[in-house]
Write a protein that holds these residues in place. Structure first.
Motif, mmCIF file in Angstrom:
data_model
loop_
_atom_site.group_PDB
_atom_site.id
_atom_site.type_symbol
_atom_site.label_atom_id
_atom_site.label_comp_id
_atom_site.label_asym_id
_atom_site.label_seq_id
_atom_site.Cartn_x
_atom_site.Cartn_y
_atom_site.Cartn_z
ATOM 1 N N GLY A 14 -2.280 8.468 -3.034
ATOM 2 C CA GLY A 14 -0.859 8.171 -2.499
ATOM 3 C C GLY A 14 -1.111 6.895 -1.411
ATOM 4 O O GLY A 14 -2.073 6.206 -1.256
ATOM 5 N N PHE A 15 -0.020 6.615 -0.707
ATOM 6 C CA PHE A 15 -0.049 5.364 -0.039
ATOM 7 C C PHE A 15 -1.013 5.533 1.341
ATOM 8 O O PHE A 15 -1.810 4.723 1.608
ATOM 9 N N ILE A 16 -0.897 6.636 2.377
ATOM 10 C CA ILE A 16 -1.912 6.821 3.155
ATOM 11 C C ILE A 16 -2.922 7.342 2.904
ATOM 12 O O ILE A 16 -3.917 6.570 3.563
ATOM 13 N N LEU A 36 -9.130 14.409 -4.181
ATOM 14 C CA LEU A 36 -8.394 15.345 -5.022
ATOM 15 C C LEU A 36 -7.115 15.044 -4.989
ATOM 16 O O LEU A 36 -6.288 15.264 -3.875
ATOM 17 N N ALA A 38 -3.449 15.207 -7.478
ATOM 18 C CA ALA A 38 -2.818 15.413 -8.754
ATOM 19 C C ALA A 38 -2.218 14.214 -9.513
ATOM 20 O O ALA A 38 -1.669 14.686 -10.711
ATOM 21 N N ALA A 42 3.720 9.813 -7.344
ATOM 22 C CA ALA A 42 3.510 8.702 -6.071
ATOM 23 C C ALA A 42 1.757 8.559 -5.886
ATOM 24 O O ALA A 42 1.406 7.852 -5.390
ATOM 25 N N GLY A 43 1.318 9.062 -6.882
ATOM 26 C CA GLY A 43 -0.164 8.904 -6.885
ATOM 27 C C GLY A 43 -0.553 7.578 -7.899
ATOM 28 O O GLY A 43 -0.252 7.624 -8.875
ATOM 29 N N GLY A 62 -6.403 16.882 -9.833
ATOM 30 C CA GLY A 62 -6.384 18.311 -9.860
ATOM 31 C C GLY A 62 -5.204 18.702 -8.719
ATOM 32 O O GLY A 62 -4.969 17.667 -7.912
ATOM 33 N N ILE A 64 -3.681 20.964 -5.634
ATOM 34 C CA ILE A 64 -4.226 21.586 -4.528
ATOM 35 C C ILE A 64 -3.629 23.037 -4.706
ATOM 36 O O ILE A 64 -4.489 23.862 -3.844
ATOM 37 N N PHE A 83 -3.824 15.213 3.054
ATOM 38 C CA PHE A 83 -2.656 14.219 3.058
ATOM 39 C C PHE A 83 -1.645 14.780 1.970
ATOM 40 O O PHE A 83 -0.513 14.234 2.124
ATOM 41 N N ALA A 84 -2.128 15.408 0.919
ATOM 42 C CA ALA A 84 -1.378 15.680 -0.335
ATOM 43 C C ALA A 84 -0.152 16.402 0.015
ATOM 44 O O ALA A 84 -0.002 17.443 0.765
ATOM 45 N N THR A 102 4.002 22.559 -3.023
ATOM 46 C CA THR A 102 3.051 21.852 -2.598
ATOM 47 C C THR A 102 2.698 21.838 -1.197
ATOM 48 O O THR A 102 1.530 22.185 -0.990
ATOM 49 N N THR A 126 4.114 15.280 10.176
ATOM 50 C CA THR A 126 4.988 14.362 10.387
ATOM 51 C C THR A 126 5.770 14.645 11.627
ATOM 52 O O THR A 126 5.699 15.872 12.134
ATOM 53 N N TYR A 152 12.247 18.686 3.070
ATOM 54 C CA TYR A 152 10.756 17.972 3.346
ATOM 55 C C TYR A 152 10.319 18.491 4.859
ATOM 56 O O TYR A 152 9.123 19.044 4.788
ATOM 57 N N SER A 180 4.613 9.238 13.342
ATOM 58 C CA SER A 180 5.935 8.761 12.846
ATOM 59 C C SER A 180 5.840 7.912 11.560
ATOM 60 O O SER A 180 4.663 8.080 10.768
ATOM 61 N N ASN A 182 5.179 5.590 8.712
ATOM 62 C CA ASN A 182 4.153 4.615 8.182
ATOM 63 C C ASN A 182 4.588 3.596 7.527
ATOM 64 O O ASN A 182 5.736 3.621 6.588
#
Ligand code: NAD
Ligand code: DAU
Length: 339
Positions: A14-16, A36, A38, A42-43, A62, A64, A83-84, A102, A126, A152, A180, A182
């Protein structure tokens, strides 16, 4: 922490997470990483193309939530950097269930594995767990009570509580960071900045929610990831650290105007649209604990970081195209078969 640090990074496509992998492999010779991921929408493995052949890096596709996969990987690493997650607030409003699966249950699986094999666990969270500030309220800090207001942030808050529960109940060696908003390279074009940049690249209008007066605290992704690295190495076990941007509190309308200026576009590109349901008014972070204990502080100013981000998107038009068209899934399929 050991000199040779073997990390399990979750959500590294992902992004971060992908920026973290680049940062860590670039900054340290003594780090190896298993990523790792999925590969949800977003990946994007293309984010990691330049490290694919680095001996210190391995990718595992895979989920999580899959205990077998997670336990198998966790037993051989020194630490987990988690991070996932499902991360987009608007998607959580449309479809909350996957956020709970998730963000909460997936985190629990990782914590179970960290408990079983006695591994260090850093949880990336976050500032949204703290709720919404009024214009004159003091910024969030580590003692701010939790008050999540979207599916979220409620799911992320639940995961934070679970992480602390595993520390208090089972003695799992945890730390948490609450960061905060990103921004930076490899950011999927659905959140406000990459969405607006990619729309302006195509000379389209940008959809500002409501009156645009909501405030966010913007941190460059490299500042965030340097903070995570420092917490891993120097953070006190059981502690939480708030990370925020460098003088980067700005409302959405002024952020949009700054972006228009950087991209040489006029204000006719602004389009006011229906507001987000339950739109949090303001986020701001007091990072003085991280500054005092770790010697961390953000280094990139918003104008400088945003200018760099725009340049990155302009020079990666193919990446943008493939994200928008979903072609990166084809990239993954090709890549996977080759292996
Ligand atoms: P992102 O949406 O860009 O990436 C999430 C990654 O997780 C993707 O690669 C995706 O494929 C993977 N993933 C999702 N579900 C998975 C699952 N069940 N199993 C394995 N992998 C899965 O997210 P991001 O913006 O990079 O955020 C990363 C973390 O940082 C999240 O935990 C988020 O809550 C936190 N965070 C984000 C921000 C921000 O501004 N983006 C700010 C503070 C904290
Ligand atoms: O604060 C950290 C959080 O920042 C992270 O935990 C989340 O994962 C991340 O998505 C982000 O949440 P926000 O809701 O603040 O980010 P987003 O980019 O979705 O929106 C930023 C602001 O811009 C918010 O006030 C809503 C507004 N906005 C957003 C979009 C997508 C618009 O005005 N128009 C838009 O099209």
């Amino acid at each position: 922490m050991n000199m040779l640090m073997k990390l399990l990074v979750t959500g590294g496509a992902g992004f971060i997470g992908s920026n973290f992998i680049h940062y860590m492999l670039g900054a340290h010779d003594d780090v190896s990483i298993i990523n790792l991921d999925a590969l949800t929408y977003a990946g994007n493995l293309e984010n990691l193309q330049s490290v694919e052949n680095d001996d210190r890096y391995t990718f595992v596709k895979g989920n999580i939530c899959d205990r077998d996969v997670v336990f198998d990987l966790v037993k051989d690493v020194d630490a987990i950097v988690h991070f996932a997650a499902e991360t987009h607030v608007d998607r959580s409003i449309m479809e909350p269930a996957i956020f709970l699966n998730t963000n909460v249950l997936g985190t629990q699986v990782l914590l179970d594995a960290a408990k079983e094999y006695d591994k260090r666990f850093h949880h990336v969270s976050t500032d949204e767990v703290f709720g919404a500030l009024g214009q004159n309220d003091a910024p969030f800090n580590e003692d701010t009570p939790y008050d999540p207001r979207s599916p979220y942030s409620a799911a992320k808050a639940a995961s934070d509580h679970l992480v602390r529960a595993y520390y208090h109940t089972y003695g799992v060696q945890i730390t948490i960071s609450n960061c905060s908003n990103n921004y930076g390279p490899y950011m999927f074009p659905e959140k406000v900045l990459p969405l607006f940049i990619t729309r302006l690249m195509a000379d389209k209008t940008v959809p500002v929610y409501g009156d645009g007066l909501q405030v966010r605290d913007w941190i460059h992704v490299t500042d965030h990831n340097r903070g995570v690295d420092m917490i891993l190495r120097k953070g006190r076990i059981g502690e939480t650290y708030c990370l925020g941007g460098k003088d980067a509190e700005i409302n959405n309308l002024n952020l949009t105007k700054l972006l228009l200026k950087i991209m040489g576009k006029d204000e006719s590109h602004i389009e006011f649209v229906k507001d987000r349901a339950g739109h949090d008014f303001r986020y701001a972070v007091d990072y003085s604990k991280a500054q005092k204990e770790l010697g961390w502080e953000p280094q990139v100013s918003l104008e400088e970081g945003l200018t760099d981000m725009v340049e990155w998107y302009l020079s990666h038009q193919d990446w943008v195209e493939r994200c928008l068209s979903g072609d990166y899934q084809a990239y993954y399929d090709k890549q996977y078969i080759k292996r």
